[in-house]
Write an enzyme that holds these catalytic residues in place. Structure first.
Site, PDB file in Angstrom:
ATOM      1  N   GLY A 180       0.807  -1.223   0.000  1.00 45.24           N
ATOM      2  CA  GLY A 180       0.000   0.000   0.000  1.00 45.24           C
ATOM      3  C   GLY A 180       0.838   1.271   0.000  1.00 45.24           C
ATOM      4  O   GLY A 180       2.057   1.241   0.195  1.00 45.24           O
ATOM      5  N   HIS A 181       0.147   2.387  -0.161  1.00 46.95           N
ATOM      6  CA  HIS A 181       0.812   3.683  -0.293  1.00 46.95           C
ATOM      7  C   HIS A 181       1.479   4.096   1.019  1.00 46.95           C
ATOM      8  O   HIS A 181       0.889   4.025   2.081  1.00 46.95           O
ATOM      9  CB  HIS A 181      -0.153   4.756  -0.768  1.00 46.95           C
ATOM     10  CG  HIS A 181      -1.419   4.867   0.001  1.00 46.95           C
ATOM     11  ND1 HIS A 181      -1.619   5.820   0.963  1.00 46.95           N
ATOM     12  CD2 HIS A 181      -2.556   4.140  -0.038  1.00 46.95           C
ATOM     13  CE1 HIS A 181      -2.826   5.689   1.463  1.00 46.95           C
ATOM     14  NE2 HIS A 181      -3.420   4.677   0.881  1.00 46.95           N
TER      15      HIS A 181
END
Lengths: 353, 353, 353
Positions: C245-246
């Protein structure tokens, strides 16, 4: 941009100096003197006291415990939380606030103003993309190199198809649809008729329809319906590596997070949220506004507005109660053994079998 | 096509009008006047009463509760099941039936006759595909744009490689193999020798062999063996986003559903079914005709013809018994507490510690 | 190669004939007369007795129960283990050994000497790859057909980018980074501000940095940070179809196995091992040298050097205790029912409610 001008654009109220200049955005920890930041989760409130940001988007009733926007001098006991690795410097001097009811949304709009979305390196269809001559692509749509758009597919206007995206024949994309790299739209459904020891492949004349404002994450795979349409309604957003089975229908504005899998023919309502790695069996009906906790396995229909969790998924309160009881289980086994001993001593010999 | 002619082609018997024309296929709910449909799952039997289909593929002993094929007039109490969202119109007038022992297979064959498989927009190797000069591709095989076929790879005849498929060097595909978009065949196995704090990459001179009639779903990743071959035997079908580790061997006619992961060196028998999101540890042996329930985690060898479920996976009856007991657990904790109180009262003071 | 020469190169000691020629590598089962093999797991020790290999890498204190390296004549009771499907032939005659403390590492180095890594079919950037004119690619790096490297991206030297890899704008790869086919580096983070019933997309000006010696498996998807950097530190290796994920930060030399998902903003220490299909929630801190068992769901911070397992993940000893107790649960329910009956009989009528 002047803080006052930005506030007007994002429907916020300035507490502090409207003439302050903001030039970028950053998290509270990383922000420098020209940056705008935000506080959405009250858990991080201490970070506001130590940020170097020029201004922070914040809710109206946030209790900062400091004189807001004027002279934010943090008391010595407000030490940086080293566990969280935040700035060790304690802010002195004024901090400006942009106050609104939804500071995260306000900040998002400020990001659009200050930073903007990606500038694409080309317009329209890149010559290294392959678009079948019978497909149509709307104006304003950007198609990156190595994209494939198959026969009779229709792509609306102002869409973005990143590199390696594959759109199979006859699939339909609305307007402002965004598809991240290497996602697949409309591959054959997993449909076989097993007969005399062989799995016979079914033709799959159906398609996929992605309505307006749908976003598909990187590497997702969305099967076409065997007959009819696999549908993702307007505004629904998929994370990365999500798998959608043939004939699934997702309602409007769903959030389907990374690595979720939804098996064929399941119907999902509007505003449904599925957290990471959820699996949903086929032929189910999931009501609107259902929320499904991470890693859950859904085996039954779910009524609207229900929060569920677990494998198999249960209403969340029950799932938590069961989990807590499970933690007590080794202890419970001991207690039952102890009871059995005590009761055996209490039992008169004549009553024993 | 005349219904009687179609019946001959798909080994079914007409009950009704053999001169009726069928032109397409659809589900019972969606079917229009020229469509053929099917009833495979008796759960959906009410839908037959309300379909607009011209004809339905059905088993010989299905109890429809109506005068079949002649004048299907549904009684008033047979209301449409609104929960399932089916047609509200109630069918009146004749419904034709195509009767066979395996109506789903008969319908699949009818789909092939009436609709057929995808017509590819080109033949052979598309000029936008890249095939290494040392690779070979058999006659009748369709290679879409943006496919990559590496050095010395061999692709059989009548295969389909959809856009973005990558076949690494030395991998071998049999005949009639279908690979959906963006799947990867033969990337390096996840093999590292950790020494002095670093993970040293192993060379992987092995390869992948996909035998005849294998189908690989969109975005799957199948690692080459470190030494030897990762093998998918004839007729095995993979869903989307499946991960197969290095040196895995899958037997014939397995069904490996979406998002399954099988770790390195595991040997799987024939006709094994793994439902969605199953994980199988490495170096195991899974017997033929094993069925593994969705989301299970398999940590041990599994004897043939066993149905297993759960994390870790157990025989399915045991897994269900355990799950049902788990639901009673919060109640059980209360009952044990109550027993302890009662027993404490029963215990004479002298015997207490 | 002469066995004695090979031994020198891989820091091992020859027991047997240093003039023996080795030409290839294979597993103990598959090895032929010219092959080198290895024994790392004592579980497979019987296979050494039956291998046809010319030589085997082995630990110094391995008890083979046979006269090593001279005349390996296996006793009749040492039958091949047919369950494991190994060679039925029993070896007679000398077996040479290459003795070292880390035979798996020694064998890996021998593989590099004898087999070597893949010879790429071209050098540098293939003309069918697309590299944005503002991106930079270091010397010695091989970029395969159908790769996309976006604006301002920087790829170091001696990297390998396999077909279909997508590197978005502004991402940075160190030296000797290997990215398997169809992996995506730097797609937009899953970030939306939900306001008035719509999910508003956030701009994502951040990027991804992959440090030296990182390897990314096939089909992985690594989101760029919303602001700042998603970081994979030096030496970390990802299996296939992993989703990052970011804003995640992975430390050095982590092993993140196939189909793991790590949600946004989680910080992971060094030498962390996550087994297959693990999921980690967002905004967590996972300490260095943590090991997470397959399919676990991590919902809380994890202190360093902790082994955890389960959904939700618990310390491994507790997870095992709980699982074993769970297996006893149906039996426990019966025992409690029995106790209730016995206690009811013991209770004098007057004390009953």
């Amino acid at each position: 941009m002047r803080l006052g001008d930005l506030a007007n654009k994002i429907n916020s109220r300035v507490v502090g100096d409207p003439d302050c200049e903001v030039t970028g955005v950053a998290t509270l920890d990383d922000a420098g003197p020209g940056d705008l930041s935000f506080l959405a989760n009250p858990r991080y409130i201490k970070r506001v006291a130590m940020t170097n940001a020029a201004a922070v988007c914040i809710k109206p009733d946030t209790k900062l415990g400091v004189k807001l926007g004027l002279n934010l001098r943090v008391k010595p006991e407000n030490k940086p939380d080293t566990k969280l690795g935040i700035n060790s410097a304690v802010r002195e001097g004024p901090l400006n606030l942009l106050v609104s009811d939804d500071p995260y949304y306000a900040f998002t709009r400020a990001m659009v103003e200050l930073v903007g979305f990606r500038k694409h390196p080309h317009e329209g269809i890149h010559p290294r993309a392959f678009v079948d001559p019978t497909a149509t692509v709307g104006p304003g749509t950007v198609v990156y190199p190595n994209v494939y758009i198959g026969p009779r597919a229709k792509v609306g206007k102002d869409c973005i198809l990143y590199p390696g995206v594959v759109v199979y024949d006859d699939c339909i994309l609305g307007d402002r649809v965004i598809i991240q790299a290497n996602a697949v739209i409309g591959n054959d459904g997993y449909g076989f008729a097993t007969h005399a020891g062989k799995h016979h492949k079914m033709p799959t004349p159906g398609n996929v329809v992605l309505e307006d404002d749908v976003e598909i994450g990187g590497g997702c795979v969305i099967q076409r319906a065997t007959m009819g349409t696999t549908l993702l309604a307007a505004g629904t957003k998929l994370g990365d590596l999500v798998a959608i089975g043939h004939g699934v229908e997702l309602g409007k504005h769903c959030l389907i997070v990374t690595q979720v899998g939804i098996a064929g023919s399941t119907i999902v309502g509007d505003y449904v949220v599925m957290a990471g790695q959820v699996g949903v069996a086929g032929h189910l009906e999931i009501g609107s506004m259902v929320k499904i906790g991470a890693k859950s396995g859904v085996m039954e229909d779910v009524p609207p507005k229900t929060d569920i969790l677990g494998i198999p998924a249960q209403p969340i309160a029950q799932a938590r109660r069961t989990f807590i009881a499970t933690l007590q289980l080794p202890e419970l086994v001991k207690r039952v053994r102890e009871l059995e001993r005590t009761v055996a001593k209490l039992t008169p010999p004549s009553t024993e079998k």
